[in-house]
Structures are given as C-alpha cells and as structure tokens.
Design an enzyme around this catalytic site. Structure first.
Site, PDB file in Angstrom:
ATOM      1  N   GLU A  86       0.752  -1.136  -0.110  1.00  0.00           N
ATOM      2  CA  GLU A  86       0.015  -0.115   0.047  1.00  0.00           C
ATOM      3  C   GLU A  86       0.790   1.448   0.159  1.00  0.00           C
ATOM      4  OE1 GLU A  86      -2.669  -0.325   3.254  1.00  0.00           O
ATOM      5  OE2 GLU A  86      -3.634  -2.224   2.181  1.00  0.00           O
ATOM      6  N   ASN A 111       2.402  -4.643  -3.615  1.00  0.00           N
ATOM      7  CA  ASN A 111       0.788  -5.101  -3.103  1.00  0.00           C
ATOM      8  C   ASN A 111       0.031  -4.229  -2.718  1.00  0.00           C
ATOM      9  OD1 ASN A 111      -0.791  -7.682  -2.535  1.00  0.00           O
ATOM     10  ND2 ASN A 111      -0.774  -6.874  -0.361  1.00  0.00           N
ATOM     11  N   HIS A 117      -9.924  -6.636  -2.537  1.00  0.00           N
ATOM     12  CA  HIS A 117     -10.793  -6.554  -1.411  1.00  0.00           C
ATOM     13  C   HIS A 117     -12.277  -5.748  -2.057  1.00  0.00           C
ATOM     14  CE1 HIS A 117      -8.676  -7.798   2.045  1.00  0.00           C
ATOM     15  NE2 HIS A 117      -7.623  -7.219   1.692  1.00  0.00           N
ATOM     16  N   GLU A 156      -5.496 -11.058  -1.626  1.00  0.00           N
ATOM     17  CA  GLU A 156      -6.321 -10.956  -0.441  1.00  0.00           C
ATOM     18  C   GLU A 156      -7.756 -10.980  -0.786  1.00  0.00           C
ATOM     19  OE1 GLU A 156      -4.968  -7.607   2.216  1.00  0.00           O
ATOM     20  OE2 GLU A 156      -3.053  -8.029   1.598  1.00  0.00           O
ATOM     21  N   ASP A 175     -11.743 -10.752  -0.701  1.00  0.00           N
ATOM     22  CA  ASP A 175     -12.835 -11.278  -0.267  1.00  0.00           C
ATOM     23  C   ASP A 175     -13.788 -10.163  -0.558  1.00  0.00           C
ATOM     24  OD1 ASP A 175     -12.209  -8.876   1.126  1.00  0.00           O
ATOM     25  OD2 ASP A 175     -11.810  -9.762   3.110  1.00  0.00           O
TER      26      ASP A 175
HETATM   27  C1  XIL Z   1      -5.793  -6.859   8.214  1.00  0.00           C
HETATM   28  C2  XIL Z   1      -6.148  -8.095   9.204  1.00  0.00           C
HETATM   29  O1  XIL Z   1      -6.959  -8.971   8.559  1.00  0.00           O
HETATM   30  C3  XIL Z   1      -6.541  -7.882  10.445  1.00  0.00           C
HETATM   31  O2  XIL Z   1      -6.703  -9.086  11.426  1.00  0.00           O
HETATM   32  C4  XIL Z   1      -5.646  -6.775  11.214  1.00  0.00           C
HETATM   33  O3  XIL Z   1      -6.264  -6.346  12.479  1.00  0.00           O
HETATM   34  C5  XIL Z   1      -5.386  -5.573  10.304  1.00  0.00           C
HETATM   35  O4  XIL Z   1      -4.957  -6.179   8.937  1.00  0.00           O
HETATM   36  N1  XIL Z   1      -4.666  -5.052   3.765  1.00  0.00           N
HETATM   37  C6  XIL Z   1      -3.636  -5.890   4.162  1.00  0.00           C
HETATM   38  C7  XIL Z   1      -3.760  -7.011   5.063  1.00  0.00           C
HETATM   39  O5  XIL Z   1      -2.693  -5.942   3.301  1.00  0.00           O
HETATM   40  O6  XIL Z   1      -2.729  -6.840   5.894  1.00  0.00           O
HETATM   41  C8  XIL Z   1      -4.919  -6.421   6.149  1.00  0.00           C
HETATM   42  O7  XIL Z   1      -5.105  -7.489   7.129  1.00  0.00           O
HETATM   43  C9  XIL Z   1      -6.280  -6.240   5.280  1.00  0.00           C
HETATM   44  C10 XIL Z   1      -6.243  -5.190   4.240  1.00  0.00           C
END
Ligand code: XIL
Length: 370
Positions: free
Chosen positions: A178, A219, A255, A286, A288
C-alpha cells in the site's frame, strides 16, 4: 485450458463465460443415463479448491493464527482446501519485533511448519507497511529519538532479519504494501517522510539479498483493474526495473464490496497483462467480497460473481501464479471490525458451509481444466 494467448483481451472472458455456462449445465445432467461414447465424462465440480486448481495455480488463504491454534475444524479446512497460506498478522512488524531488538517469530514459525506438513507454499506478508508498525518505532520517530539515518538502518535490519529467518521457505514476499494512494501518488507515510522515495528500491534490494530465490512483490488494494492507481504502480514497476531493482511481482489484494460492483474480467486481464509484459508475475493476494448486512440471496449471488471475476481474471492472465483469499469462513474475518455494518465476506459461512461464492470458485477452477 489456458486461453490467454487469444487476443483481444475481451475474447478469453467471453470464451470462459460460455464454457462456464455450458459445463455447469453439463454438470447438472444426471450422470447415470449412459452418455454416448463420444461424449466426455462430465467435469467434476466438487472437491477441495487445491485439487481442482491442480499444479499450476496456487490457491491460498490468509490464516488467523489464533483460530488455527484453537479451532480444529478451521485448522483442518486450511490444510485440505488450500495449496498456499499467508499469515494474516503474525509476520507483520509489530508481531515479529514487539520491542526494539527483541524478535519473535514463534507464531509465524508454527504456520510455516504446518504448511510444510500440509504440502503448502507460504506467501510472506508484509515487510514495509504504514500500518501495524511497532509502537516503539512510531513513538521513537515521533519524539525525534530515532533519526532518519537510524531509521534506515532499522528498516534494513528488519528486512534482512525477517527474510533471512524464513530464507528458502517463502515463495512470494509482499515487500512493500500500500505505498501508493488512490490518486496515484506515493502514499504519505512515515517511510516516505523520513526516508524519501528511495526506501522502496532499498527494501527490494535488501529482501533480495536475504533470500535471492523469493519472488518479491508490490501489493495494494484498488488496483485490480485499470485505474490511475494501477497506472501509478505500472510506472513505479517500470522505474524500479529500469534501475535494476529486483522486483518480480505485482499483487492486487482484491478487497471487493457487493455494493460497489466489480471490474469486468477483461479489465482485470488487461491490467495484469501490462504488468506481465514488464516481465512480472501477478497474483490476487487478499480476495474477499463483503456486503452490507444482513445477507440475502441476491447479495450472495453477487458475491459469487465478485470472486468469479477475480479468479477468472487470474486464470486468464499469462503469469498469475497465486490466488489467495483473505480468510475463508465468516466465522473469522477482519471485515466486521473494519467496515461498520458489513460482513459475510468469505467463501464459507460461520458454520463452514459452502456459500454460492465457494461453488463458483469450484466451478471456475474445474472448468479451467487445471
Ligand atoms: C488485516 C487483518 O486481516 C486484521 O486482522 C488486522 O487487524 C489488520 O490487518 N490489507 C492488508 C492486510 O494488506 O494486511 C490487512 O489485514 C487487510 C487489508
């Protein structure tokens, strides 16, 4: 079936959609009616995701360490469904160096050992991020106790130590997470303010030094399709490669939210393709798909479509090597804690029962013939 050489970009998506519909119909035909000899056996669309994906695409999940330790059903599904795992939190800086100079890889080591027993690969997440940085570090920078020169040394140590600790055991590392904002500028973080933009190249070089065989990734979120933000990543990747920085991959987190809609598969493919044209691997890291609660049938169907877009985008790209979901059961998910009123973002419900999104992933993987 690997159709990624077909041009233009939209064609594979159409082909895939047609095949998907056809084979879904085929799969629901009664199988005991004695099909003529010239017809192939119906495509098998059930079974664990890792088996359906075969050897060429790694299908992963983020693993919640506490759930993995406490919940045998969760632990069992991690082992059977997936061929890759990512530590959801326990490889992050605040966990691995809670006090300055005190390193603790115990939880991460447990996940890596379990992955080995399960025949799984491990994605490393993440080395440089603006979030989940230990308090001793942010406080020290804030008070002026840690100078920029010292901070650069601290970052270097952190990367050499962590990547070195897992050397040979991690196939892809999210080196920087990020680092670009939604407008396409380098994100205003402690790292940029204190160290200047060169910290990104430095981080990749140090990681490569510590584990020359790990594939090193950029990422971020909101970079699945073509956008000013993914344009900025493309430019960053080109600049880094021009400086011979060892960057090997581009990860789109994936996401999504049902209420926002999704990219088209063709858009994801067009985006991934331009990174692959630079010589990089791509990955969905990641995935979802959350929704405003409560759930209903329409939202669950839309969610399945969101997962399908990301997975097909990956399958139709030339070098998309892993597809990871950010948790797989609604029983354990970061979403309700981060997005008020939202949830149900995962493939299985809170009782580990398959949702339409899980069936969609099975169907897409099975029909891709991997
Ligand atoms: C999130 C985890 O899922 C949580 O448990 C934690 O509290 C915060 O981080 N982007 C990312 C991940 O790169 O590392 C994040 O994970 C979600 C968003």
């Amino acid at each position: 079936m690997k159709v990624s050489h077909v041009a233009p970009a939209v064609a594979p998506a159409v082909v895939m959609a047609v095949v998907l519909v056809a084979a879904t119909l085929y799969a629901v035909l009664p199988s005991a009616t004695g099909s003529p000899d010239h017809m192939q056996a119906p495509v098998r669309v059930d079974g664990p995701l890792r088996d359906l994906a075969g050897r060429h695409l790694l299908v992963g999940t983020a693993v919640d360490h506490a759930a993995f330790t406490a919940d045998p059903v969760y632990r069992d599904r991690v082992g059977t469904e997936f061929s890759s795992v990512t530590a959801e939190n326990v490889m992050k800086w605040e966990v691995v160096e809670p006090e300055r100079g005190v390193r603790d890889y115990a939880a991460a080591d447990e996940l890596v050992a379990a992955a080995k027993r399960n025949g799984q690969r491990v994605r490393g997440h993440t080395l440089v991020w603006h979030s989940q940085v230990p308090a001793w570090l942010t406080d020290g920078v804030g008070s002026g106790e840690i100078t920029p020169t010292e901070l650069r040394g601290i970052l270097r140590r952190h990367i050499l130590d962590e990547v070195g600790h897992f050397r040979g055991k991690i196939y892809q590392w999210d080196v920087v997470n990020e680092v670009i904002d939604d407008e396409g500028n380098l994100r205003d973080t402690l790292w940029l303010r204190e160290l200047g933009p060169g910290y990104i190249a430095d981080a990749f070089r140090w990681a490569h030094q510590a584990d020359p065989r790990a594939k090193l990734f950029l990422n971020d979120y909101n970079v699945e399709g073509l956008s000013p933000k993914s344009d900025a990543y493309h430019q960053l990747a080109r600049d880094l490669l021009a400086q011979r920085v060892p960057v090997h991959g581009f990860g789109a987190q994936g996401h999504y939210g049902v209420q926002y809609g999704f990219h088209s598969t063709a858009d994801v493919v067009a985006n991934f393709r331009r990174f692959e044209d630079l010589g990089l691997e791509t990955a969905v890291t990641e995935a979802d798909v959350r929704m405003i609660m409560p759930t209903d049938t329409a939202k669950l169907q839309a969610q399945a479509q969101g997962y399908g877009v990301l997975l097909q985008g990956c399958l139709l790209s030339r070098r998309c090597t892993s597809f990871t979901v950010w948790g797989f059961t609604d029983k354990y998910s970061w979403v309700p804690g981060f997005f008020e009123g939202e949830g149900a973002a995962n493939l299985l419900d809170e009782s580990f029962a398959a949702k339409p999104a899980y069936r969609e992933m099975q169907a897409v993987l099975a029909l891709a013939g991997r």
